[in-house]
Scaffold this active site. Structure first.
Site, PDB file in Angstrom:
ATOM      1  N   LYS A  11      -1.564  -1.953   8.189  1.00 22.06           N
ATOM      2  CA  LYS A  11      -2.640  -1.406   9.025  1.00 22.06           C
ATOM      3  C   LYS A  11      -3.311  -2.493   9.858  1.00 22.06           C
ATOM      4  O   LYS A  11      -3.917  -2.212  10.882  1.00 22.06           O
ATOM      5  CB  LYS A  11      -3.678  -0.682   8.164  1.00 22.06           C
ATOM      6  CG  LYS A  11      -4.504  -1.567   7.243  1.00 22.06           C
ATOM      7  CD  LYS A  11      -5.536  -0.735   6.497  1.00 22.06           C
ATOM      8  CE  LYS A  11      -6.426  -1.588   5.610  1.00 22.06           C
ATOM      9  NZ  LYS A  11      -7.449  -0.801   4.913  1.00 22.06           N
ATOM     10  N   HIS A  30      -2.494   1.703  -6.325  1.00 16.12           N
ATOM     11  CA  HIS A  30      -3.336   0.563  -5.958  1.00 16.12           C
ATOM     12  C   HIS A  30      -3.524  -0.392  -7.130  1.00 16.12           C
ATOM     13  O   HIS A  30      -3.710  -1.600  -6.932  1.00 16.12           O
ATOM     14  CB  HIS A  30      -4.686   1.051  -5.437  1.00 16.12           C
ATOM     15  CG  HIS A  30      -5.212   0.200  -4.318  1.00 16.12           C
ATOM     16  ND1 HIS A  30      -4.523   0.025  -3.138  1.00 16.12           N
ATOM     17  CD2 HIS A  30      -6.348  -0.537  -4.208  1.00 16.12           C
ATOM     18  CE1 HIS A  30      -5.221  -0.783  -2.342  1.00 16.12           C
ATOM     19  NE2 HIS A  30      -6.331  -1.128  -2.964  1.00 16.12           N
ATOM     20  N   ARG A  45      -0.761  -2.766  -6.959  1.00 14.20           N
ATOM     21  CA  ARG A  45      -1.049  -3.772  -5.925  1.00 14.20           C
ATOM     22  C   ARG A  45      -2.044  -4.807  -6.454  1.00 14.20           C
ATOM     23  O   ARG A  45      -1.872  -6.014  -6.242  1.00 14.20           O
ATOM     24  CB  ARG A  45      -1.593  -3.066  -4.686  1.00 14.20           C
ATOM     25  CG  ARG A  45      -1.986  -3.967  -3.524  1.00 14.20           C
ATOM     26  CD  ARG A  45      -2.284  -3.090  -2.306  1.00 14.20           C
ATOM     27  NE  ARG A  45      -3.122  -3.728  -1.316  1.00 14.20           N
ATOM     28  CZ  ARG A  45      -2.671  -4.483  -0.317  1.00 14.20           C
ATOM     29  NH1 ARG A  45      -1.367  -4.722  -0.218  1.00 14.20           N
ATOM     30  NH2 ARG A  45      -3.484  -5.008   0.565  1.00 14.20           N
ATOM     31  N   TYR A  73      -9.658 -10.482  -6.192  1.00 18.47           N
ATOM     32  CA  TYR A  73      -8.610 -10.497  -7.203  1.00 18.47           C
ATOM     33  C   TYR A  73      -8.688 -11.736  -8.081  1.00 18.47           C
ATOM     34  O   TYR A  73      -8.225 -11.721  -9.225  1.00 18.47           O
ATOM     35  CB  TYR A  73      -7.230 -10.421  -6.541  1.00 18.47           C
ATOM     36  CG  TYR A  73      -7.022  -9.151  -5.751  1.00 18.47           C
ATOM     37  CD1 TYR A  73      -6.744  -7.957  -6.386  1.00 18.47           C
ATOM     38  CD2 TYR A  73      -7.119  -9.159  -4.372  1.00 18.47           C
ATOM     39  CE1 TYR A  73      -6.561  -6.776  -5.669  1.00 18.47           C
ATOM     40  CE2 TYR A  73      -6.946  -7.983  -3.646  1.00 18.47           C
ATOM     41  CZ  TYR A  73      -6.671  -6.810  -4.290  1.00 18.47           C
ATOM     42  OH  TYR A  73      -6.507  -5.660  -3.566  1.00 18.47           O
ATOM     43  N   ARG A 116       0.866  -1.171   0.000  1.00 17.95           N
ATOM     44  CA  ARG A 116       0.000   0.000   0.000  1.00 17.95           C
ATOM     45  C   ARG A 116       0.908   1.229   0.000  1.00 17.95           C
ATOM     46  O   ARG A 116       2.056   1.175   0.475  1.00 17.95           O
ATOM     47  CB  ARG A 116      -0.888   0.030   1.246  1.00 17.95           C
ATOM     48  CG  ARG A 116      -1.788  -1.189   1.422  1.00 17.95           C
ATOM     49  CD  ARG A 116      -2.566  -1.074   2.720  1.00 17.95           C
ATOM     50  NE  ARG A 116      -3.495  -2.200   2.921  1.00 17.95           N
ATOM     51  CZ  ARG A 116      -3.198  -3.324   3.566  1.00 17.95           C
ATOM     52  NH1 ARG A 116      -1.966  -3.473   4.071  1.00 17.95           N
ATOM     53  NH2 ARG A 116      -4.094  -4.280   3.712  1.00 17.95           N
TER      54      ARG A 116
END
Length: 302
Positions: free
Chosen positions: A197, A261, A264, A296, A173
């Site tokens: 996070k 992103h 990612r 994904y 991220r």
């Protein structure tokens, strides 16, 4: 803070109805909630978004004359949602986010006025991603000339290529990238330690990425423990990284929108294409819920 049951109107000792807006100091309890998000390692972008949503909703409430019971509170919440739809023309996903955030904020402060409100459905669509060929095309667009370019240009290009490489090859991220320290890199073990996070994780580095990190650190002149820095040696901002990647995306000739992103997303999708187990991908991405990772697989299977 004294608690009240506002299922019905409450009359004080003087015979006056108690206004909910006089009981709850929304500014104060918002600060307490935001502090809890920070303590739980929510990203800066998430905290900023949540804070904005709560501020806009509580401001809307304060513009009402008075709210005397739970039923009226629900009425004003529903009118706020209608206002967002009809006046602000926001998306269904934003309505979903507002509902979730406001309910969490109230529940954190032991206010259960919206417990009966059903969270609207979110429109889920598979994320865009780059092909492996397009990733190479993007990286190849970040070039420099060791013989004729200035040291500053070479160092900047090295850093930018490292950023794109790490976002893709490690699935980072942006918040994780800009907070990486040199100490997070284990050169001997070819490992990158990431404090996310939700949890911490370790990513393996390939030889070319390790060498790119070493070359950048050898050439840069800034003294900082941050891995990637600006010319003053300070950590980069998420916005800077977004604009930088957009610039190289335009220069590469790739017609897709390219963001950190998306890199990612591409990392995760390519792992699926290679047959990597979904639970391993979940760990690599630092997802707390497997359902977040499963989206994904839709790209990999199409």
């Amino acid at each position: 803070m004294e608690t009240y049951d506002f299922k019905n109107e409450i009359i004080d000792k003087n015979g006056n109805k108690i206004n909910i807006l006089d009981v709850y100091n929304f500014n104060k309890i918002k600060e307490s909630y935001i502090t809890s998000l920070k303590n739980n390692n929510y990203s800066q972008n998430t905290i900023k978004t949540y804070s904005s949503i709560i501020h806009k909703f509580t401001t809307y409430l304060k513009n009402q004359i008075a709210i005397y019971n739970e039923k009226e509170f629900i009425k004003y919440f529903n009118s706020y949602i209608l206002y967002l739809k009809q006046v602000k023309n926001v998306s269904q996903n934003y309505i979903y986010l507002v509902t979730v955030v406001v309910k969490k904020f109230l529940e954190f402060n032991n206010i259960h006025f919206l417990d009966s409100i059903t969270t609207p459905k979110r429109i889920k669509s598979p994320p865009n991603f780059l092909t492996q060929k397009e990733v190479k095309q993007l990286l190849d667009s970040i070039t420099w000339d060791e013989n004729s370019d200035s040291d500053f240009r070479i160092i900047t290009k090295l850093r930018d290529k490292l950023i794109v490489t790490l976002l893709y090859s490690s699935g980072l991220r942006v918040s994780e990238l800009i907070n990486l320290s040199v100490d997070n890199v284990n050169f001997e073990g070819k490992q990158l330690s990431i404090v996310g996070k939700n949890n911490s994780r370790v990513i393996l580095l390939d030889e070319s990425t390790k060498q790119l990190i070493q070359k950048y650190l050898e050439k840069r002149t800034q003294k900082s423990n941050y891995l990637v820095v600006n010319k003053s040696g300070n950590p980069l901002t998420p916005r800077y990284v977004q604009l930088m990647i957009k610039k190289y995306g335009n220069e590469s000739g790739i017609e897709k929108k390219i963001t950190p992103h998306i890199l990612r997303h591409s990392y995760a999708t390519h792992l699926f294409e290679q047959g990597v187990n979904i639970k391993i991908i979940q760990q690599l991405l630092g997802h707390s819920n497997l359902s977040t990772t499963q989206i994904y697989s839709q790209d990999a299977n199409n």
